[in-house]
Design an enzyme around this catalytic site. Structure first.
Site, PDB file in Angstrom:
ATOM      1  N   LYS A  94      31.100 -85.316 -22.929  1.00  0.00           N
ATOM      2  CA  LYS A  94      31.843 -86.305 -22.138  1.00  0.00           C
ATOM      3  C   LYS A  94      32.790 -87.126 -22.995  1.00  0.00           C
ATOM      4  O   LYS A  94      32.665 -87.216 -24.217  1.00  0.00           O
ATOM      5  CB  LYS A  94      30.872 -87.171 -21.343  1.00  0.00           C
ATOM      6  CG  LYS A  94      30.231 -86.350 -20.228  1.00  0.00           C
ATOM      7  CD  LYS A  94      29.527 -87.152 -19.188  1.00  0.00           C
ATOM      8  CE  LYS A  94      29.125 -86.231 -18.016  1.00  0.00           C
ATOM      9  NZ  LYS A  94      28.253 -86.903 -17.045  1.00  0.00           N
ATOM     10  N   ARG A 129      21.080 -82.335 -19.095  1.00  0.00           N
ATOM     11  CA  ARG A 129      22.061 -81.417 -18.493  1.00  0.00           C
ATOM     12  C   ARG A 129      23.139 -81.151 -19.542  1.00  0.00           C
ATOM     13  O   ARG A 129      23.852 -82.068 -19.952  1.00  0.00           O
ATOM     14  CB  ARG A 129      22.640 -82.057 -17.233  1.00  0.00           C
ATOM     15  CG  ARG A 129      23.595 -81.191 -16.430  1.00  0.00           C
ATOM     16  CD  ARG A 129      24.051 -81.924 -15.175  1.00  0.00           C
ATOM     17  NE  ARG A 129      24.966 -81.114 -14.390  1.00  0.00           N
ATOM     18  CZ  ARG A 129      26.273 -81.047 -14.596  1.00  0.00           C
ATOM     19  NH1 ARG A 129      26.826 -81.759 -15.574  1.00  0.00           N
ATOM     20  NH2 ARG A 129      27.036 -80.280 -13.839  1.00  0.00           N
TER      21      ARG A 129
END
Length: 293
Positions: free
Chosen positions: A227, A262
């Site tokens: 991210k 995840r």
């Protein structure tokens, strides 16, 4: 300690004894992390099979990018992207999750063999998704997010993000239960990157143990993989150069109470959580022995 289970459509997953790894499979042409690399059916299936071989416990299939600024795709386009892949992977032996905010897509994916619905809106967009989960007793992953993917980094940020996450998750859980979803089928995700600043993302990881205590009977899922906040911390590193930063956040999350991580890079994450789980277990044993002295 009593064994804990996350109940899915066809099975129950034990969580809390070791960290589970959810592999991300983006069947999209425009995801921030892999830019259409697995958009074709053959490439998507091959990637899923590799992740399973590397130790993924769950495969999360998504047919719509939710990167900041992304546009929504039509229901039919999303179905066209994900259903053939889910149908092929349903017999893999690993539970399949559908990453969607659309009720019709969730319904079709469950019929095709998915066992989990991963809703990044936490039922804010289409609460009827909970009806689909309840009907077949599927797992339901509720994530905290603010705004929509298109505007989430443009709207004002919450002053107290940790409190905002807790409040939002309580609301999502309440909606799910009102629609008949059993509590043992619900998991939660604080939504790293979804309408948060770099500092707020770091705060959520640092306080994950508090979140786990607040929702002590629910599995905690966290997705930090590749991210943008990691890129910002690493002097602007692009998405494909954030692996080591991602692993740092994965280990920190595990040590602070995450039950499921995840990730895009399964093998490095599997190795990292194996070591982090051993450290966490040792810390628990040490703490227990000190209490008994």
């Amino acid at each position: 300690m009593r064994r804990r289970y996350w109940k899915l459509k066809n099975r129950s997953l034990v969580y809390g004894e070791r960290t589970l790894v959810m592999g991300v499979l983006n069947v999209t042409p425009d995801s921030f992390s892999d830019g259409g690399k697995f958009f074709s059916f053959d490439a998507a299936v091959a990637q899923a099979e590799q992740m399973i071989e590397e130790g993924a416990d769950i495969i999360d299939v998504g047919g719509e990018s939710t990167r900041p600024g992304s546009e929504s795709v039509s229901e039919q386009e999303e179905l066209t992207r994900v259903l053939p892949v889910i149908e092929r992977l349903a017999s893999s032996g690993v539970p399949i999750s559908i990453d969607t905010t659309k009720t019709a897509v969730a319904r079709a994916a469950l019929a095709a063999g998915a066992e989990i619905i991963n809703d990044i809106s936490g039922l804010r967009f289409e609460p009827a998704i909970a009806d689909e989960a309840a009907q077949v007793k599927a797992g339901l992953l509720l994530m905290h997010s603010r705004g929509t993917p298109k505007d989430m980094q443009q709207i004002p940020f919450a002053e107290d993000m940790f409190a905002d996450v807790i409040e939002g998750l309580y609301l999502s859980i309440a909606v799910a239960e009102q629609h008949g979803v059993a509590r043992e089928s619900i998991a939660i995700d604080p939504g790293i990157g979804f309408g948060k600043t770099v500092a707020q993302n770091l705060e959520l990881i640092a306080k994950l143990d508090q979140l786990a205590r607040e929702f002590i009977d629910l599995p905690i899922v966290i997705g930090t993989s590749r991210k943008s906040f990691i890129g910002k911390l690493l002097n602007g590193a692009p998405a494909d150069d954030r692996l080591y930063g991602t692993i740092a956040t994965v280990v920190a999350s595990v040590l602070n109470g995450a039950h499921i991580v995840r990730v895009h890079d399964v093998k490095p994450a599997v190795d990292a959580v194996h070591v982090a789980d051993a450290i966490r277990a040792t810390r628990t044993i040490t703490s227990g022995s000190q209490l008994n002295d």
